[in-house]
Design a protein around this motif. Structure first.
Motif, PDB file in Angstrom:
ATOM      1  N   LEU A 182       0.836  -1.196   0.000  1.00  0.00           N
ATOM      2  CA  LEU A 182       0.000   0.000   0.000  1.00  0.00           C
ATOM      3  C   LEU A 182       0.875   1.252   0.000  1.00  0.00           C
ATOM      4  O   LEU A 182       0.606   2.216  -0.724  1.00  0.00           O
ATOM      5  N   GLY A 183       1.941   1.227   0.799  1.00  0.00           N
ATOM      6  CA  GLY A 183       2.853   2.362   0.838  1.00  0.00           C
ATOM      7  C   GLY A 183       3.480   2.640  -0.517  1.00  0.00           C
ATOM      8  O   GLY A 183       3.584   3.794  -0.943  1.00  0.00           O
ATOM      9  N   LEU A 184       3.905   1.583  -1.218  1.00  0.00           N
ATOM     10  CA  LEU A 184       4.479   1.760  -2.552  1.00  0.00           C
ATOM     11  C   LEU A 184       3.451   2.344  -3.514  1.00  0.00           C
ATOM     12  O   LEU A 184       3.773   3.197  -4.355  1.00  0.00           O
ATOM     13  N   THR A 185       2.209   1.886  -3.393  1.00  0.00           N
ATOM     14  CA  THR A 185       1.148   2.401  -4.262  1.00  0.00           C
ATOM     15  C   THR A 185       0.921   3.887  -4.003  1.00  0.00           C
ATOM     16  O   THR A 185       0.772   4.684  -4.941  1.00  0.00           O
ATOM     17  N   LEU A 186       0.924   4.279  -2.720  1.00  0.00           N
ATOM     18  CA  LEU A 186       0.760   5.691  -2.388  1.00  0.00           C
ATOM     19  C   LEU A 186       1.961   6.509  -2.858  1.00  0.00           C
ATOM     20  O   LEU A 186       1.809   7.652  -3.303  1.00  0.00           O
ATOM     21  N   LEU A 187       3.158   5.931  -2.758  1.00  0.00           N
ATOM     22  CA  LEU A 187       4.336   6.637  -3.258  1.00  0.00           C
ATOM     23  C   LEU A 187       4.201   6.937  -4.746  1.00  0.00           C
ATOM     24  O   LEU A 187       4.629   7.994  -5.221  1.00  0.00           O
ATOM     25  N   GLY A 188       3.612   5.992  -5.476  1.00  0.00           N
ATOM     26  CA  GLY A 188       3.380   6.230  -6.891  1.00  0.00           C
ATOM     27  C   GLY A 188       2.467   7.417  -7.116  1.00  0.00           C
ATOM     28  O   GLY A 188       2.685   8.232  -8.031  1.00  0.00           O
ATOM     29  N   ALA A 189       1.445   7.549  -6.278  1.00  0.00           N
ATOM     30  CA  ALA A 189       0.532   8.685  -6.396  1.00  0.00           C
ATOM     31  C   ALA A 189       1.237   9.986  -6.014  1.00  0.00           C
ATOM     32  O   ALA A 189       1.025  11.029  -6.641  1.00  0.00           O
ATOM     33  N   PHE A 190       2.082   9.931  -4.968  1.00  0.00           N
ATOM     34  CA  PHE A 190       2.849  11.122  -4.600  1.00  0.00           C
ATOM     35  C   PHE A 190       3.744  11.564  -5.758  1.00  0.00           C
ATOM     36  O   PHE A 190       3.884  12.760  -6.037  1.00  0.00           O
ATOM     37  N   ALA A 191       4.383  10.577  -6.404  1.00  0.00           N
ATOM     38  CA  ALA A 191       5.253  10.906  -7.523  1.00  0.00           C
ATOM     39  C   ALA A 191       4.469  11.577  -8.647  1.00  0.00           C
ATOM     40  O   ALA A 191       4.908  12.597  -9.211  1.00  0.00           O
ATOM     41  N   ARG A 192       3.321  11.025  -8.981  1.00  0.00           N
ATOM     42  CA  ARG A 192       2.504  11.627 -10.039  1.00  0.00           C
ATOM     43  C   ARG A 192       2.053  13.030  -9.650  1.00  0.00           C
ATOM     44  O   ARG A 192       1.933  13.916 -10.500  1.00  0.00           O
ATOM     45  N   ALA A 193       1.792  13.246  -8.350  1.00  0.00           N
ATOM     46  CA  ALA A 193       1.396  14.573  -7.884  1.00  0.00           C
ATOM     47  C   ALA A 193       2.510  15.590  -8.093  1.00  0.00           C
ATOM     48  O   ALA A 193       2.259  16.794  -8.206  1.00  0.00           O
TER      49      ALA A 193
END
Length: 235
Positions: free
Chosen positions: A156-167
């Motif tokens: 889940l953390g990796l998935t959220l990191l992906g969203a942070f990166a896209r942000a």
């Protein structure tokens, strides 16, 4: 200056798990960016950590903390070179000079690396090494349950990191290179007269939050929505 806010955002991150829907993932990234820059924190729902697994973790916690003290002390973190394992009431104190002790006990769990000296990336670094577990003859399901939860939350953390990166207009996997060998810390706490609690900290997420300028526009007491276990994960 940032605008004042009246509530903590609730973001449905289930859309991040829809690989075929690029638009939905970008929408979540925009919502996270908005929450980070205007509020500083947010709730997530549909996070893909099953309620059944969370309930199993709580049950295993109860079983562990109900063990005799001498049994728990067999995996004391004083026996670990990387601060893993059990600590009892008074073993950890926020203020070492205070007359009162911290009324909590717990167990520290991290990424399990049996032979860190054989990994050139972390050899000689502190806090990397094996976890200490109660023997399966005492608690047969404790280790597999906690490891399953640990892995699920890390994903889940990796998935959220992906969203942070896209942000941040970065490639979705940009931050993964920095968490190849991570220091995810998973601590089970039991406070006297309080129900068991789970504390989870991923340092790279905290760093990412700072990059995104996570901060509150003002100090305030907010009425936050109570999210039930079923509401938090429907997947």
């Amino acid at each position: 200056s940032m605008e004042a806010f009246e509530s903590v955002p609730v973001i449905d991150v289930g859309r991040l798990f829809a690989d075929e829907d690029e638009g939905a993932r970008l929408e979540v990234a925009r919502e996270i960016s908005d929450a980070c820059t205007k509020v500083g924190f947010f709730y997530v729902t549909n996070h893909n950590v099953q309620p059944e697994l969370m309930n199993q973790v709580r049950e295993q916690m109860k079983l562990f903390f109900n063990l005799p003290d001498e049994e728990k002390r067999k995996i004391s973190n004083t026996l670990s070179p990387c601060h893993r394992g059990y600590f009892g009431i008074g073993d950890e104190n926020l203020d070492a000079d205070a007359k009162q002790i911290d009324l909590k006990e717990g167990i520290d769990i991290g990424i399990d690396i049996p032979n860190p000296e054989q990994n050139s990336s972390i050899a000689g670094l502190p806090n990397y090494g094996p976890n200490l577990w109660p023997p399966s003859s005492v608690l047969s399901s404790f280790r597999p349950t906690l490891e399953a939860y640990f892995d699920k939350v890390f994903q889940l953390g990796l998935t959220l990191l992906g969203a942070f990166a896209r942000a941040l207009d970065l490639p979705e996997l940009y931050f993964n290179q920095y968490v190849y060998i991570h220091l995810l810390c998973f601590i089970l706490y039991l406070y006297l007269s309080l129900p068991p609690a789970i504390y989870l900290s991923m340092y790279v997420l905290i760093i990412t939050c700072k990059i995104l300028s996570w901060r509150a526009s003002r100090y305030a007491y907010l009425t936050s929505p109570a999210l039930s276990t079923s509401a938090r994960s429907k997947r």
